[in-house]
Write a protein that holds these residues in place. Structure first.
Motif, PDB file in Angstrom:
ATOM      1  N   GLU A   1     -24.239 138.396  40.552  1.00 54.63           N
ATOM      2  CA  GLU A   1     -23.286 137.538  39.845  1.00 54.63           C
ATOM      3  C   GLU A   1     -22.957 138.033  38.444  1.00 54.63           C
ATOM      4  OE1 GLU A   1     -24.868 133.609  40.113  1.00 54.63           O
ATOM      5  OE2 GLU A   1     -24.737 133.580  42.318  1.00 54.63           O
ATOM      6  N   ARG A   2     -23.688 139.010  37.950  1.00 58.21           N
ATOM      7  CA  ARG A   2     -23.358 139.621  36.665  1.00 58.21           C
ATOM      8  C   ARG A   2     -22.214 140.623  36.792  1.00 58.21           C
ATOM      9  NH1 ARG A   2     -28.227 141.199  32.640  1.00 58.21           N
ATOM     10  NH2 ARG A   2     -29.233 139.156  32.443  1.00 58.21           N
ATOM     11  N   GLN A   3     -21.858 140.989  38.036  1.00 58.11           N
ATOM     12  CA  GLN A   3     -20.866 142.024  38.263  1.00 58.11           C
ATOM     13  C   GLN A   3     -19.470 141.426  38.378  1.00 58.11           C
ATOM     14  OE1 GLN A   3     -22.065 144.952  37.971  1.00 58.11           O
ATOM     15  NE2 GLN A   3     -24.230 144.311  38.116  1.00 58.11           N
ATOM     16  N   PRO A   4     -18.441 142.223  38.061  1.00 59.93           N
ATOM     17  CA  PRO A   4     -17.060 141.760  38.274  1.00 59.93           C
ATOM     18  C   PRO A   4     -16.762 141.619  39.766  1.00 59.93           C
ATOM     19  CG  PRO A   4     -17.102 144.055  37.557  1.00 59.93           C
ATOM     20  CD  PRO A   4     -18.495 143.538  37.420  1.00 59.93           C
ATOM     21  N   PRO A   5     -15.693 140.902  40.118  1.00 60.71           N
ATOM     22  CA  PRO A   5     -15.401 140.623  41.535  1.00 60.71           C
ATOM     23  C   PRO A   5     -15.299 141.880  42.401  1.00 60.71           C
ATOM     24  CG  PRO A   5     -14.032 139.253  40.114  1.00 60.71           C
ATOM     25  CD  PRO A   5     -14.751 140.220  39.216  1.00 60.71           C
ATOM     26  N   GLU A   6     -14.676 142.965  41.888  1.00 61.39           N
ATOM     27  CA  GLU A   6     -14.538 144.177  42.703  1.00 61.39           C
ATOM     28  C   GLU A   6     -15.906 144.780  43.032  1.00 61.39           C
ATOM     29  OE1 GLU A   6     -13.070 143.636  39.846  1.00 61.39           O
ATOM     30  OE2 GLU A   6     -10.934 143.458  40.298  1.00 61.39           O
TER      31      GLU A   6
ATOM     32  N   LEU B   1     -21.427 143.757  48.637  1.00 61.03           N
ATOM     33  CA  LEU B   1     -21.584 142.987  49.872  1.00 61.03           C
ATOM     34  C   LEU B   1     -21.209 143.828  51.093  1.00 61.03           C
ATOM     35  CD1 LEU B   1     -20.179 139.567  48.661  1.00 61.03           C
ATOM     36  CD2 LEU B   1     -22.532 140.039  49.334  1.00 61.03           C
ATOM     37  N   ARG B   2     -20.153 144.612  50.980  1.00 60.89           N
ATOM     38  CA  ARG B   2     -19.702 145.397  52.123  1.00 60.89           C
ATOM     39  C   ARG B   2     -20.650 146.570  52.433  1.00 60.89           C
ATOM     40  NH1 ARG B   2     -14.053 144.802  53.592  1.00 60.89           N
ATOM     41  NH2 ARG B   2     -13.212 142.978  52.532  1.00 60.89           N
ATOM     42  N   ILE B   3     -21.142 147.244  51.400  1.00 63.64           N
ATOM     43  CA  ILE B   3     -22.025 148.385  51.675  1.00 63.64           C
ATOM     44  C   ILE B   3     -23.422 147.934  52.074  1.00 63.64           C
ATOM     45  CG2 ILE B   3     -20.759 149.956  50.176  1.00 63.64           C
ATOM     46  CD1 ILE B   3     -22.891 149.536  48.050  1.00 63.64           C
ATOM     47  N   SER B   4     -23.693 146.633  52.053  1.00 65.34           N
ATOM     48  CA  SER B   4     -25.015 146.160  52.479  1.00 65.34           C
ATOM     49  C   SER B   4     -25.266 146.422  53.955  1.00 65.34           C
ATOM     50  CB  SER B   4     -25.170 144.665  52.182  1.00 65.34           C
ATOM     51  OG  SER B   4     -24.301 143.890  52.992  1.00 65.34           O
ATOM     52  N   VAL B   5     -24.213 146.716  54.726  1.00 64.22           N
ATOM     53  CA  VAL B   5     -24.417 147.018  56.152  1.00 64.22           C
ATOM     54  C   VAL B   5     -24.842 148.462  56.352  1.00 64.22           C
ATOM     55  CG1 VAL B   5     -22.676 145.302  56.776  1.00 64.22           C
ATOM     56  CG2 VAL B   5     -22.018 147.712  56.596  1.00 64.22           C
TER      57      VAL B   5
ATOM     58  N   GLN C   1     -11.570 149.635  51.559  1.00 65.67           N
ATOM     59  CA  GLN C   1     -10.151 149.974  51.613  1.00 65.67           C
ATOM     60  C   GLN C   1      -9.562 150.127  50.215  1.00 65.67           C
ATOM     61  OE1 GLN C   1      -8.376 150.256  55.022  1.00 65.67           O
ATOM     62  NE2 GLN C   1     -10.553 150.709  55.071  1.00 65.67           N
ATOM     63  N   ARG C   2     -10.441 150.549  49.271  1.00 67.00           N
ATOM     64  CA  ARG C   2      -9.994 150.855  47.908  1.00 67.00           C
ATOM     65  C   ARG C   2     -10.414 152.283  47.578  1.00 67.00           C
ATOM     66  NH1 ARG C   2     -12.931 146.056  46.543  1.00 67.00           N
ATOM     67  NH2 ARG C   2     -14.194 147.322  45.137  1.00 67.00           N
ATOM     68  N   ARG C   3     -10.245 152.693  46.333  1.00 66.53           N
ATOM     69  CA  ARG C   3     -10.591 154.050  45.926  1.00 66.53           C
ATOM     70  C   ARG C   3     -11.360 154.054  44.606  1.00 66.53           C
ATOM     71  NH1 ARG C   3     -10.100 154.726  50.285  1.00 66.53           N
ATOM     72  NH2 ARG C   3      -8.714 156.051  51.522  1.00 66.53           N
ATOM     73  N   ASP C   4     -12.188 153.045  44.395  1.00 60.47           N
ATOM     74  CA  ASP C   4     -12.903 152.928  43.123  1.00 60.47           C
ATOM     75  C   ASP C   4     -14.415 153.011  43.283  1.00 60.47           C
ATOM     76  OD1 ASP C   4     -13.275 150.568  44.449  1.00 60.47           O
ATOM     77  OD2 ASP C   4     -12.447 149.273  42.881  1.00 60.47           O
ATOM     78  N   ALA C   5     -14.896 153.362  44.464  1.00 59.53           N
ATOM     79  CA  ALA C   5     -16.341 153.317  44.721  1.00 59.53           C
ATOM     80  C   ALA C   5     -17.117 154.312  43.870  1.00 59.53           C
ATOM     81  CB  ALA C   5     -16.621 153.562  46.203  1.00 59.53           C
ATOM     82  N   ALA C   6     -16.553 155.501  43.647  1.00 58.11           N
ATOM     83  CA  ALA C   6     -17.299 156.518  42.906  1.00 58.11           C
ATOM     84  C   ALA C   6     -17.667 156.025  41.514  1.00 58.11           C
ATOM     85  CB  ALA C   6     -16.478 157.806  42.813  1.00 58.11           C
ATOM     86  N   THR C   7     -16.690 155.436  40.823  1.00 57.16           N
ATOM     87  CA  THR C   7     -16.943 154.935  39.469  1.00 57.16           C
ATOM     88  C   THR C   7     -17.915 153.774  39.481  1.00 57.16           C
ATOM     89  OG1 THR C   7     -14.722 155.616  38.818  1.00 57.16           O
ATOM     90  CG2 THR C   7     -15.848 154.025  37.390  1.00 57.16           C
ATOM     91  N   ILE C   8     -17.725 152.848  40.427  1.00 57.92           N
ATOM     92  CA  ILE C   8     -18.582 151.657  40.474  1.00 57.92           C
ATOM     93  C   ILE C   8     -20.021 152.035  40.811  1.00 57.92           C
ATOM     94  CG2 ILE C   8     -19.016 149.501  41.719  1.00 57.92           C
ATOM     95  CD1 ILE C   8     -16.008 149.162  42.010  1.00 57.92           C
ATOM     96  N   LEU C   9     -20.210 152.895  41.797  1.00 56.31           N
ATOM     97  CA  LEU C   9     -21.567 153.263  42.209  1.00 56.31           C
ATOM     98  C   LEU C   9     -22.296 154.003  41.098  1.00 56.31           C
ATOM     99  CD1 LEU C   9     -20.925 154.357  45.905  1.00 56.31           C
ATOM    100  CD2 LEU C   9     -22.100 152.302  45.117  1.00 56.31           C
ATOM    101  N   ALA C  10     -21.598 154.912  40.425  1.00 54.43           N
ATOM    102  CA  ALA C  10     -22.243 155.627  39.321  1.00 54.43           C
ATOM    103  C   ALA C  10     -22.660 154.651  38.231  1.00 54.43           C
ATOM    104  CB  ALA C  10     -21.287 156.675  38.756  1.00 54.43           C
ATOM    105  N   GLY C  11     -21.793 153.664  37.937  1.00 54.36           N
ATOM    106  CA  GLY C  11     -22.140 152.677  36.923  1.00 54.36           C
ATOM    107  C   GLY C  11     -23.300 151.802  37.344  1.00 54.36           C
TER     108      GLY C  11
END
Length: 890
Positions: A282-287, A293-297, A311-321
């Motif tokens: 809940e500390r994270q932004p909605p994206e 939640l999706r990568i939990s599978v 279905q987006r293109r922002d995973a690299a930045t989010i995961l690194a952060g």
């Protein structure tokens, strides 16, 4: 950033003793006080010792995820420090350089290190004058004893300007400041410089994790005494996460069976879930929440795979952060990540509540991406989770990957993935996979049923693809091998040769395991049929083929089958070397035993028996599938080995029962039946019935060299010396047999010569047999030949050839006793009952005691004793025991 003291007058701010921050709000004392430690806090000496290095380095970083135990560790260490210490806990309200430095100065003041009167608190919450920083660094640098400054929750300070200012003060304060940062994230300070010069102490998540032994101590503080294995399982699940262990312990205390609770608790419910959802998700932004939640599978993921699911293109930045923020996203290496297991469980449970029905779609998307990326095992796992059986089956068949079900996916996994494939389907690919699943479990009937269905079902476009036909050929070859029939394998080889030119070379080159498996199955079927040369050709092609991880299991099976061919041809040394090469190959790829089908162990058992090491042979047999194996070759080899060991133990009836056990097969195997007949013949010879032995070998004596030698022995025992020698003369027609055949044949010829009154020829043949037998240590062939050989081996020339391997080296003082052939001379083998009498004799039991123990009469015991004395060439009880020990019969 270098901050220089320009000599400008410092603007007057708020006096330090004012007790208010730049906004005029009072300082909260809790920000400057050491956090309290609960009664269940566990001091871990290894971490305290490491943290002690903070007094020797300017900068210390304690970096870990939420609930990792960072703050309590540092607070406990600081409470026992015994020198000036300032503590500052940041929160969201301490924003901007002015606010930060105001709180830091107040922390120093509260810690008993008041800055000089020339320094006041900044009046502006958004900025701080550089003169304040210079004067503070100057003041700290002049101290006799360094000040230890702990800044807790430093991850809340995101202003890069503050990081630069803090690094300036730290650098110029020199030995006067020891800065300890407690943070969930990597601070913006130039850490690489401090690492390079050895001026930094670091404690990170991996070190903060509890060991199983520490977990035992922690849980005991919570009133939960647990064994180390139970604690180890909990540590594996939580990865040693301190908060997870404590929260689990608190929840378990209210359970009637705490140990069972800790084994079975659901992470998606209760205090652990609440903590992680509140502190991390809940500390994270909605994206970011949506991505988590999706990568939990997924058990592991890279940015591209995560993008496929969002279905987006922002995973690299989010995961690194997330990784930098220690938000329970672990770097798996090479651009891949994974979630902390507990966090993954909780996210997955949350996903099911928040978006019912989305999970199967995510598994399906993952399966399609993984197939395109060539990651078969993970594709199958996600396809099974989505229950998309048709897609999985077509992928396996069309990608020519069905062979990997038998080579590269690990034991037991196909059963987990395909167990849900209930009911019939009109799709031929699905039936091929069903057949593969059945055959991988040695279910021949089920495999054949699904193969017939696949063959009778047209593909969607009316034509079977070359990949589907080649996959079917592989499975039909395996089915033929399990059925004990060479015909399906030969047809499969012909089909494969026609189909391979029609397939892209890229596809074939990417799946070398398919060809290796096909040739292994064909080679095994040819071996079963007794076509040893053709079997060797196919199996050798496998061992000389591509040496990759995907072909290693096929190569191991090929090596053990080649070892059996060598053994059957009478080359035990070559057979043993191939099994040893198989073991080395398995170890090279990190495979855990047992390796292969167990055939290698059966070959080693046969080699050990030929060397008269019955104990080792029996031990090796105990670790194999035995005569009940679903593979006819393995079953026949186990049947022969087991029966021969029983014969060596004197258990004739049991040996005959094993030899008579049928090996289910479509076609009769000549060598398998020949070896069973040899066991029967040896039993008859041991009981003095050479005619029955000849009858048992009648069908096989003309075609199989070992059976030929056995028949010659039987003729010799019947007094027909001429026929025995004539049979052995015909061995040349079978080509050059190895020592395993040549040595017994030479011994039969030598015995025939001795019986014909030609001792010179007997000596010559015995000498050749000893030379050939020594290379392979074929002791059993000599020790089972009978008492006639004893006088010959007592002669100096022949004894020299036997010394050191068949008989002991000559004693330095005196020779063997007179009247006997020498202490190590091999004599007629003792029967099982004679061995039992001898064992009791060695325990100093009287004749009457032996009779009572064996439930036989005293006269029967005396008869057995006479036979033992005769076979051992002794006349007294003590001599019999001594000679038996020399011969390793006891």
């Amino acid at each position: 950033m270098e901050v220089e003291d320009t000599g400008d007058e410092l603007p007057r701010g708020v006096p330090l003793g004012g007790g208010a921050d730049p906004l005029g709000d009072p300082f909260l004392r809790t920000r400057f006080a050491l956090p309290g430690r609960p009664g269940t806090f566990l001091r871990r000496d290894r971490l305290v010792e490491h943290l002690g290095q903070a007094l020797r380095t300017p900068l210390t970083l304690v970096n870990g995820s939420a609930g990792a135990g960072k703050t309590l560790l540092v607070a406990d260490w600081a409470a026992n420090l015994g020198q000036p210490l300032a503590w500052l806990t940041l929160d969201a309200e301490v924003e901007g350089p002015g606010m930060f430095w105001a709180h830091l100065l107040q922390a120093l003041n509260a810690g008993g290190v008041p800055p000089p009167t020339a320094i006041d608190l900044p009046a502006d919450a958004t900025r701080v004058h550089h003169t304040l920083l210079s004067r503070l660094a100057w003041e700290l640098a002049g101290r006799d004893r360094p000040v230890v400054l702990v800044v807790d929750e430093f991850d809340r300070m995101t202003d890069p300007e503050v990081a630069r200012q803090l690094e300036f003060v730290l650098r110029h304060a020199r030995r006067g400041l020891r800065l300890v940062l407690v943070s969930r994230t990597e601070p913006l300070l130039p850490l690489h410089r401090y690492r390079l010069t050895g001026e930094m102490t670091e404690i990170r998540d991996a070190e903060l994790a509890f060991t199983p032994e520490e977990a035992v101590d922690l849980l005991e503080l919570h009133g939960l005494p647990l064994a180390v294995p139970v604690a180890r399982a909990l540590v594996e699940r939580t990865r040693g996460w301190a908060a997870g262990l404590r929260l689990s312990a608190l929840a378990a205390r209210s359970s009637p069976d705490p140990e069972l609770y800790l084994k079975e608790f659901e992470a998606g419910q209760g205090t652990i879930a609440d903590f992680l959802l509140a502190e991390v998700l809940e500390r994270q932004p909605p994206e970011t929440q949506d991505l988590l939640l999706r990568i939990s599978v997924l058990d592991r993921f890279c940015p591209d795979l995560a993008d496929e699911l969002t279905q987006r293109r922002d995973a690299a930045t989010i995961l690194a952060g997330l990784h930098r923020a220690n938000a329970f996203v672990e770097d798996f290496g090479h651009g891949w990540y994974r979630l902390h297991p507990l966090f993954q469980e909780i996210l997955r449970a949350h996903l099911r509540r928040r978006a019912p029905g989305l999970e199967p779609q995510l598994h399906r998307r993952a399966a399609h991406w993984l197939r395109r990326s060539g990651m078969l095992p993970e594709m199958l796992a996600h396809g099974a989770a989505a229950q998309d059986w048709t897609y999985m089956a077509r992928a396996l068949v069309e990608d020519l990957a069905i062979g990997q079900l038998f080579t590269g996916l690990g034991a037991g996994e196909p059963a987990d993935w395909f167990a849900g494939m209930d009911g019939e389907t009109p799709d031929p690919a699905t039936n091929l996979v069903r057949a593969a699943y059945a055959l991988s479990r040695s279910d021949l009937d089920g495999g054949m049923t699904h193969l017939r269905r696949a063959a009778g079902q047209p593909a969607a476009d009316g034509r079977d693809s070359p990949a589907a036909l080649l996959s079917r050929a592989l499975l039909e070859a395996l089915a033929g091998r399990l059925a004990g029939s060479a015909r399906p394998g030969e047809e499969a080889i012909r089909s494969a040769r026609e189909l391979m030119p029609r397939l892209p070379s890229r596809l074939l080159d990417g799946h070398p395991e398919l060809g290796a498996l096909l040739l292994t199955h064909v080679g095994s079927s040819r071996l079963w049929a007794g076509r040893f040369d053709e079997a060797r050709e196919a199996l050798t092609a496998v061992t000389r083929g591509p040496r990759t991880a995907s072909t290693v299991l096929a190569r191991l099976e090929a090596l053990e089958h080649l070892a059996l061919v060598d053994h059957l041809n009478g080359w035990p040394g070559a057979a043993e070397r191939k099994v040893l090469a198989m073991t080395a190959e398995a170890q090279r790829y990190g495979l855990a035993p047992p390796w292969g089908s167990g055939l290698g162990q059966l070959v080693l058992a046969a080699v050990a028996l030929g060397r008269d090491d019955v104990d080792r042979a029996e031990a090796l047999l105990a670790g194999t599938p035995g005569p009940s194996s679903a593979d006819p070759v393995v079953a026949a080899a186990a049947r022969a080995g087991t029966a021969r060991v029983l014969l060596a133990r004197g258990r004739t009836s049991a040996a005959l029962a094993v030899a008579a056990r049928a090996v289910p097969a479509t076609d009769v195997s000549p060598w398998a039946e020949g070896h069973a007949a040899m066991v029967l013949a040896e039993a008859h010879l041991a009981e003095g019935r050479p005619d029955a032995a000849l009858e048992a070998l009648r069908e096989f004596a003309a075609d199989q060299p070992p059976c030929t030698v056995g028949a010659a022995r039987a003729h010799l025992a019947a007094g027909d010396t001429r026929t025995a020698v004539h049979l052995l003369d015909g061995l040349a027609a079978h080509g050059r047999s190895g020592p395993g055949v040549a040595v017994p044949a030479a011994l039969v010829r030598a015995q025939a010569a001795a019986l014909e009154g030609d001792p010179a020829t007997a000596r010559r043949l015995l000498a050749q047999a000893l030379v050939d037998g020594r290379r392979e240590e074929l002791k059993r062939a000599f020790r089972s030949t009978g008492p006639w050989i004893g006088p010959f081996l007592a002669e100096p020339a022949l004894r020299a050839l036997a010394a050191g391997w068949l008989v002991p080296d000559p004693e330095p003082h005196g020779g063997p006793e007179q009247g006997g052939p020498g202490p190590g001379a091999p004599l007629e083998e003792l029967s099982g009952r004679e061995r039992e009498v001898l064992e009791r004799l060695a325990r100093a039991m009287s004749t009457e005691d032996i009779a009572a123990d064996l439930y036989v009469s005293v006269n029967t015991v005396k008869t057995h004793l006479k036979s033992v004395y005769r076979k051992l060439s002794v006349h007294r009880r003590n001599d019999a025991v001594r000679r038996a020990r020399e011969l390793r019969l006891l």
